[in-house]
Design a protein around this motif. Structure first.
Motif, mmCIF file in Angstrom:
data_model
loop_
_atom_site.group_PDB
_atom_site.id
_atom_site.type_symbol
_atom_site.label_atom_id
_atom_site.label_comp_id
_atom_site.label_asym_id
_atom_site.label_seq_id
_atom_site.Cartn_x
_atom_site.Cartn_y
_atom_site.Cartn_z
ATOM 1 N N TYR A 151 0.752 -1.306 0.075
ATOM 2 C CA TYR A 151 0.090 0.044 -0.173
ATOM 3 C C TYR A 151 0.765 1.282 -0.150
ATOM 4 C CZ TYR A 151 -3.321 -3.557 1.412
ATOM 5 O OH TYR A 151 -4.217 -4.589 1.685
ATOM 6 N N THR A 152 1.874 1.292 -0.663
ATOM 7 C CA THR A 152 2.816 2.639 -0.957
ATOM 8 C C THR A 152 1.803 3.750 -1.515
ATOM 9 O OG1 THR A 152 4.474 1.286 -1.524
ATOM 10 C CG2 THR A 152 4.856 3.546 -2.009
ATOM 11 N N PRO A 153 1.765 4.839 -0.823
ATOM 12 C CA PRO A 153 0.873 5.679 -1.239
ATOM 13 C C PRO A 153 0.803 6.201 -2.559
ATOM 14 C CG PRO A 153 1.703 6.298 1.055
ATOM 15 C CD PRO A 153 2.635 5.040 0.525
ATOM 16 N N GLY A 154 0.019 6.174 -3.398
ATOM 17 C CA GLY A 154 -0.288 6.923 -4.541
ATOM 18 C C GLY A 154 -1.328 8.155 -4.277
ATOM 19 N N PHE A 155 -2.455 7.746 -3.574
ATOM 20 C CA PHE A 155 -3.456 8.597 -2.892
ATOM 21 C C PHE A 155 -3.805 8.194 -1.638
ATOM 22 C CE2 PHE A 155 -7.667 10.528 -2.400
ATOM 23 C CZ PHE A 155 -7.294 11.988 -2.799
ATOM 24 N N ALA A 156 -3.452 8.752 -0.699
ATOM 25 C CA ALA A 156 -3.796 8.364 0.769
ATOM 26 C C ALA A 156 -5.143 8.250 1.073
ATOM 27 C CB ALA A 156 -2.835 8.948 1.718
ATOM 28 N N VAL A 157 -5.423 7.029 1.855
ATOM 29 C CA VAL A 157 -6.829 7.094 2.421
ATOM 30 C C VAL A 157 -7.248 8.330 3.023
ATOM 31 C CG1 VAL A 157 -8.287 5.594 4.055
ATOM 32 C CG2 VAL A 157 -6.288 4.565 2.769
ATOM 33 N N GLN A 158 -6.337 8.902 3.953
ATOM 34 C CA GLN A 158 -7.119 10.107 4.861
ATOM 35 C C GLN A 158 -7.381 11.034 3.588
ATOM 36 O OE1 GLN A 158 -4.128 11.736 7.453
ATOM 37 N NE2 GLN A 158 -2.566 11.896 5.887
ATOM 38 N N LEU A 159 -6.768 11.289 2.621
ATOM 39 C CA LEU A 159 -7.052 12.231 1.644
ATOM 40 C C LEU A 159 -8.424 11.961 1.130
ATOM 41 C CD1 LEU A 159 -3.719 13.003 0.074
ATOM 42 C CD2 LEU A 159 -4.869 14.123 1.899
ATOM 43 N N ALA A 160 -8.533 10.685 0.806
ATOM 44 C CA ALA A 160 -9.778 10.016 0.122
ATOM 45 C C ALA A 160 -11.095 10.461 0.996
ATOM 46 C CB ALA A 160 -9.883 8.731 -0.484
ATOM 47 N N LEU A 161 -10.837 10.149 2.481
ATOM 48 C CA LEU A 161 -11.810 10.563 3.436
ATOM 49 C C LEU A 161 -12.131 11.953 3.531
ATOM 50 C CD1 LEU A 161 -13.710 9.595 5.648
ATOM 51 C CD2 LEU A 161 -11.801 9.454 6.987
ATOM 52 N N LYS A 162 -11.138 12.625 3.550
ATOM 53 C CA LYS A 162 -11.299 14.283 3.743
ATOM 54 C C LYS A 162 -12.236 14.527 2.358
ATOM 55 C CE LYS A 162 -8.616 16.843 1.476
ATOM 56 N NZ LYS A 162 -8.730 17.506 0.323
ATOM 57 N N ASP A 163 -11.888 14.077 1.318
ATOM 58 C CA ASP A 163 -12.629 14.523 0.022
ATOM 59 C C ASP A 163 -14.164 14.142 0.060
ATOM 60 O OD1 ASP A 163 -10.375 15.905 -0.895
ATOM 61 O OD2 ASP A 163 -9.854 14.440 -2.254
ATOM 62 N N ILE A 164 -14.301 12.851 0.600
ATOM 63 C CA ILE A 164 -15.803 12.325 0.680
ATOM 64 C C ILE A 164 -16.549 13.186 1.755
ATOM 65 C CG2 ILE A 164 -17.067 10.623 1.604
ATOM 66 C CD1 ILE A 164 -16.174 9.831 -1.219
ATOM 67 N N GLU A 165 -15.674 13.650 2.815
ATOM 68 C CA GLU A 165 -16.308 14.449 3.779
ATOM 69 C C GLU A 165 -16.705 15.819 3.274
ATOM 70 O OE1 GLU A 165 -13.701 14.059 7.079
ATOM 71 O OE2 GLU A 165 -14.732 12.419 7.966
ATOM 72 N N LEU A 166 -15.779 16.354 2.574
ATOM 73 C CA LEU A 166 -16.146 17.623 1.890
ATOM 74 C C LEU A 166 -17.504 17.524 0.909
ATOM 75 C CD1 LEU A 166 -12.601 19.017 0.835
ATOM 76 C CD2 LEU A 166 -14.081 19.930 2.365
ATOM 77 N N ALA A 167 -17.593 16.552 0.107
ATOM 78 C CA ALA A 167 -18.439 16.298 -0.665
ATOM 79 C C ALA A 167 -19.759 16.115 0.361
ATOM 80 C CB ALA A 167 -18.465 14.756 -1.391
ATOM 81 N N ALA A 168 -19.578 15.606 1.296
ATOM 82 C CA ALA A 168 -21.024 15.067 2.357
ATOM 83 C C ALA A 168 -21.161 16.363 2.825
ATOM 84 C CB ALA A 168 -20.368 14.295 3.211
ATOM 85 N N ALA A 169 -20.389 17.414 3.260
ATOM 86 C CA ALA A 169 -20.897 18.613 3.704
ATOM 87 C C ALA A 169 -21.578 19.731 2.483
ATOM 88 C CB ALA A 169 -19.573 19.554 3.996
ATOM 89 N N ALA A 170 -21.520 19.195 1.414
ATOM 90 C CA ALA A 170 -21.980 20.017 0.212
ATOM 91 C C ALA A 170 -23.146 19.526 -0.116
ATOM 92 C CB ALA A 170 -20.994 19.941 -1.109
ATOM 93 N N ALA A 171 -23.447 18.126 -0.137
ATOM 94 C CA ALA A 171 -24.674 17.366 -0.606
ATOM 95 C C ALA A 171 -24.795 16.250 0.219
ATOM 96 C CB ALA A 171 -24.654 16.766 -1.880
ATOM 97 N N THR A 172 -26.106 15.781 0.695
ATOM 98 C CA THR A 172 -26.273 14.543 1.525
ATOM 99 C C THR A 172 -25.802 13.471 0.764
ATOM 100 O OG1 THR A 172 -28.351 15.656 2.342
ATOM 101 C CG2 THR A 172 -27.966 13.463 2.646
ATOM 102 N N PRO A 173 -24.932 12.479 1.329
ATOM 103 C CA PRO A 173 -24.562 11.276 0.786
ATOM 104 C C PRO A 173 -25.519 10.356 0.441
ATOM 105 C CG PRO A 173 -23.332 11.840 2.668
ATOM 106 C CD PRO A 173 -24.360 12.907 2.728
ATOM 107 N N THR A 174 -25.325 9.712 -0.570
ATOM 108 C CA THR A 174 -26.305 8.772 -1.192
ATOM 109 C C THR A 174 -26.117 7.620 -0.370
ATOM 110 O OG1 THR A 174 -24.636 7.803 -2.676
ATOM 111 C CG2 THR A 174 -26.073 9.612 -3.585
ATOM 112 N N PRO A 175 -26.681 6.190 -0.424
ATOM 113 C CA PRO A 175 -26.476 5.169 0.376
ATOM 114 C C PRO A 175 -25.078 4.548 -0.013
ATOM 115 C CG PRO A 175 -28.721 5.298 -0.265
ATOM 116 C CD PRO A 175 -28.116 6.585 -0.762
#
Length: 208
Positions: A151-175
């Motif tokens: 799992y050598t970082p290309g795009f780190a999990v914490q960055l993906a989570l940060k972006d998903i949370e930004l999306a959730a702040a802008a629009a209610t997450p789908t299931p």
């Protein structure tokens, strides 16, 4: 930036390239406007490997004349520049793209688990995908990384989570996106926050 903006030349362009989400990008655009500075909302699509290869895609939003002033530099920093709007649409598109990336990576892990349950060899699965219209090079590469549990970082999990949370702040997450968010949170909690996004597969194939 308030101090920096007051020191820029009159013809300067502020290229906002971080993944800040549309709300924060809008606040930064307002800051630029208050200081009379030209502003482009222009994050990139691509991770470390495309960056090293000069293949990042710039998702640019802003006035046409401002984009043209910055284009010579932007062209040198990646493979293409896509104008996606005139405001802060670049930041919105970036969240959509990263949500797709995270969701498809979680899906790849789950489908590999299904392969295991059904006795389908992973090489056969990948070969079938490659032969048809469902091939997605990024995820085919992730399948190999997952099997190696490397799992050598290309795009780190914490960055993906940060972006998903930004999306959730802008629009209610789908299931589906809520499941992806939960999976990323669990992966971070398991200590894989700085590992590559492929580490969402850690339960199926833990490192030896």
């Amino acid at each position: 930036m308030p101090d920096a903006l007051g020191r820029l030349e009159n013809d300067a362009v502020w290229v906002q390239a971080s993944t800040a989400g549309p709300r924060h990008a809008g606040l930064l655009a307002g800051l630029a406007r208050d200081h009379g500075v030209a502003y482009l909302d222009a994050p990139v699509s691509g991770s470390t490997a495309p960056a090293r290869q000069g293949k990042l895609v710039r998702l640019a939003a802003g006035p046409e004349d401002v984009l043209e002033r910055a284009r010579p530099l932007l062209d040198d920093l990646g493979s293409s520049v896509l104008q996606v709007g005139t405001g802060v649409e670049g930041s919105a598109v970036k969240l959509v793209v990263n949500a797709w990336m995270a969701a498809s990576t979680v899906a790849m892990s789950d489908v590999l688990a299904l392969c295991d349950a059904l006795g389908v060899d992973h090489t056969t699965f990948v070969r079938v995908l490659e032969a048809g219209p469902l091939a997605m090079p990024y995820e085919l590469q992730k399948a190999s990384v997952m099997d190696d549990a490397s799992y050598t970082p290309g795009f780190a999990v914490q960055l993906a989570l940060k972006d998903i949370e930004l999306a959730a702040a802008a629009a209610t997450p789908t299931p589906l996106l809520q499941v992806v968010r939960d999976r990323l949170e669990a992966t971070v909690a398991a200590g894989h926050d700085n590992d590559d996004l492929a580490a969402v597969d850690y339960l199926r194939n833990p490192p030896s």
